[in-house]
Design a protein around this motif. Structure first.
Motif, PDB file in Angstrom:
ATOM      1  N   VAL A  28     -34.458 -44.887 -43.639  1.00  0.00           N
ATOM      2  CA  VAL A  28     -34.021 -44.998 -45.029  1.00  0.00           C
ATOM      3  C   VAL A  28     -34.906 -44.096 -45.870  1.00  0.00           C
ATOM      4  CG1 VAL A  28     -35.481 -47.025 -45.517  1.00  0.00           C
ATOM      5  CG2 VAL A  28     -33.449 -46.600 -46.910  1.00  0.00           C
ATOM      6  N   SER A  29     -34.282 -43.427 -46.826  1.00  0.00           N
ATOM      7  CA  SER A  29     -35.071 -42.615 -47.738  1.00  0.00           C
ATOM      8  C   SER A  29     -34.914 -43.241 -49.122  1.00  0.00           C
ATOM      9  CB  SER A  29     -34.598 -41.167 -47.652  1.00  0.00           C
ATOM     10  OG  SER A  29     -35.489 -40.336 -48.341  1.00  0.00           O
ATOM     11  N   GLY A  30     -34.091 -42.684 -50.000  1.00  0.00           N
ATOM     12  CA  GLY A  30     -33.888 -43.341 -51.289  1.00  0.00           C
ATOM     13  C   GLY A  30     -33.098 -44.642 -51.156  1.00  0.00           C
ATOM     14  N   GLY A  31     -32.268 -44.705 -50.135  1.00  0.00           N
ATOM     15  CA  GLY A  31     -31.508 -45.938 -49.876  1.00  0.00           C
ATOM     16  C   GLY A  31     -30.322 -46.149 -50.794  1.00  0.00           C
ATOM     17  N   ASP A  50     -38.875 -46.464 -43.590  1.00  0.00           N
ATOM     18  CA  ASP A  50     -38.875 -45.791 -44.891  1.00  0.00           C
ATOM     19  C   ASP A  50     -39.583 -44.433 -44.774  1.00  0.00           C
ATOM     20  OD1 ASP A  50     -39.033 -45.038 -47.521  1.00  0.00           O
ATOM     21  OD2 ASP A  50     -39.916 -46.914 -48.241  1.00  0.00           O
ATOM     22  N   ARG A  52     -39.894 -42.304 -47.378  1.00  0.00           N
ATOM     23  CA  ARG A  52     -40.247 -41.768 -48.699  1.00  0.00           C
ATOM     24  C   ARG A  52     -41.721 -41.431 -48.850  1.00  0.00           C
ATOM     25  NH1 ARG A  52     -39.668 -45.510 -52.577  1.00  0.00           N
ATOM     26  NH2 ARG A  52     -39.592 -44.097 -54.334  1.00  0.00           N
TER      27      ARG A  52
ATOM     28  N   THR B  61     -30.861 -51.905 -56.300  1.00  0.00           N
ATOM     29  CA  THR B  61     -30.604 -50.992 -55.177  1.00  0.00           C
ATOM     30  C   THR B  61     -31.926 -50.461 -54.627  1.00  0.00           C
ATOM     31  OG1 THR B  61     -28.569 -50.454 -56.343  1.00  0.00           O
ATOM     32  CG2 THR B  61     -29.093 -49.058 -54.486  1.00  0.00           C
ATOM     33  N   GLN B  66     -39.948 -51.480 -50.862  1.00  0.00           N
ATOM     34  CA  GLN B  66     -40.035 -50.046 -51.198  1.00  0.00           C
ATOM     35  C   GLN B  66     -40.967 -49.825 -52.381  1.00  0.00           C
ATOM     36  OE1 GLN B  66     -35.629 -49.405 -51.513  1.00  0.00           O
ATOM     37  NE2 GLN B  66     -36.066 -47.450 -50.530  1.00  0.00           N
TER      38      GLN B  66
END
Lengths: 265, 153
Positions: A28-31, A50, A52, B61, B66
């Motif tokens: 996943v990057s920006g998702g 991830d 990122r 989102t 993250q």
């Protein structure tokens, strides 16, 4: 969303090793596509890796006429990059019309290309600019990279690290966005490159992004919007959905191509 | 479960969350900061916009994981003793009716000023509001509010 296990990769090698030790993981990057897909339970990866925070996948380099964009560069960064604005304004402009400002702050060029949504903008640019998709394993020409709707040449543990292309002589992208989603109902990227004219079409093809060789030939002979007027866009190879049927899209492709040539000047 | 920590509105916070926890869920349910709203929950309406490391993102989102280690600003974090100039401008210009979209509008507006400066014309503001939906106002007074608030930031 079904539960998942989140991992933050520190390097490309680390990401590959985490992929190897997972059951059914996804990078996943920006998702901005993957997370909504997971929320709808259309995807349920056991693990998310991830990308990122992988420094080597960041940054934009303009070296003479060679442009390299790290896979982890966000749409907002492509859009606002002064170097790209000078060397290849068409791709900077394209990035500024993806999604909305908040989505552009998260979504990345690598993620968009790896997902190969048939209505995504970047794949048309990659094809028209004759870009090279650079992965942790090899370099792949854009023509061979996009293999169908949501399908690419990427292997399971292969990660796009950057894309690279030569500054085009002239280029522009024009899209007809769906009024609600702003995804392309038809988007055409035209480019005069050192290796001739190339036309990339997104949003319309039944098999996803593709070149339009007849338009390429017409524009090679005569770089004007009128040159496209007599080109045939085969509606049988285009998408029909609730947003518009294939004949409508065939017309849109032509109109977008004309507009793009006009914008490119 | 994942252990996360971040700075939210200048305060260090943390917690154990399921890995699938969205940032907006962490903000609303764990931190009880309910100014950040969930409207559509499908990345379209922008009621959930917060700033992560200074950039506007849709918290519905984004996974909380993250944002681990990041600085987050929500609508609760922008006023000092007085309202933030953008909040004041929405009040002065009748930039809201039901108010549901307002936190996201204001966080989008301050991000717009951060990126594009204080002198915003109507066309720019309307284009930049692509990711924020209001079902009451017809946007007219929101655009006026942002133009006013931007000039006072």
């Amino acid at each position: 969303m079904y539960n998942t296990n989140y991992h933050r990769a520190s390097s490309v090698e680390d990401a590959v090793s985490k992929m190897g030790s997972s059951d059914d993981a996804k990078f996943v990057s920006g998702g901005q596509t993957l997370i909504p897909t997971m929320k709808q339970r259309l995807a349920a990866p056991s693990d998310l890796i991830d990308l990122r925070h992988v420094d080597s996948m960041k940054g934009i380099t303009v070296d003479g006429n060679q442009i390299t964009i790290g896979a982890g560069v966000t749409h907002a960064e492509v859009h606002s990059s002064k170097e790209l604005g000078a060397a290849c304004p068409s791709i900077a402009a394209l990035a500024g019309h993806i999604g909305d400002p908040h989505v552009r702050n998260m979504g990345t060029i690598g993620g968009s290309i790896a997902n190969n949504d048939p209505a995504a903008d970047y794949p048309a640019a990659m094809i028209a600019l004759n870009a090279t998709i650079i992965t942790n394993k090899r370099e792949i020409a854009a023509d061979g990279f996009f293999t169908g709707m949501f399908e690419t040449a990427l292997g399971e543990d292969e990660i796009i690290t950057a894309v690279s292309f030569i500054t085009p002589v002239k280029a522009a992208y024009s899209k007809f966005p769906n009024p609600a989603s702003r995804y392309a109902m038809a988007g055409v990227f035209v480019a005069q490159t050192g290796e001739g004219v190339r036309v990339g079409v997104t949003g319309a093809g039944a098999d996803g992004v593709h070149r339009h060789t007849e338009m390429e030939a017409a524009l090679t002979a005569n770089w004007t919007p009128e040159a496209i007027a007599n080109c045939n866009v085969d509606a049988n190879e285009l998408l029909s959905d609730l947003h518009g049927d294939n004949n409508y899209r065939a017309n849109l492709v032509k109109v977008m191509a004309k507009r793009a040539v006009e914008m490119a000047g | 479960m994942t252990s996360i920590s971040m700075v939210v509105n200048g305060r260090s916070v943390g917690g154990e969350v399921e890995d699938r926890t969205l940032l907006v869920e962490f903000i609303r349910e764990n931190l009880r900061l309910t100014g950040t709203h969930v409207g559509c929950d499908t990345s379209q309406c922008g009621a959930c916009v917060v700033h992560v490391d200074g950039k506007a993102v849709k918290a519905c989102t984004t996974l909380a994981a993250q944002a681990n280690g990041c600085e987050v600003t929500t609508i609760e974090g922008i006023a000092g003793d007085e309202l933030h100039p953008m909040q004041q401008a929405f009040k002065d210009n009748h930039g809201l009716q039901c108010g549901f979209c307002t936190p996201g509008m204001i966080m989008a507006a301050t991000d717009m000023v951060n990126r594009l400066g204080k002198d915003l014309d109507e066309k720019t503001i309307r284009a930049e509001l692509e990711g924020n939906i209001c079902r009451c106002t017809g946007y007219h007074n929101i655009v006026k509010s942002i133009q006013d608030g931007a000039s006072k930031m």
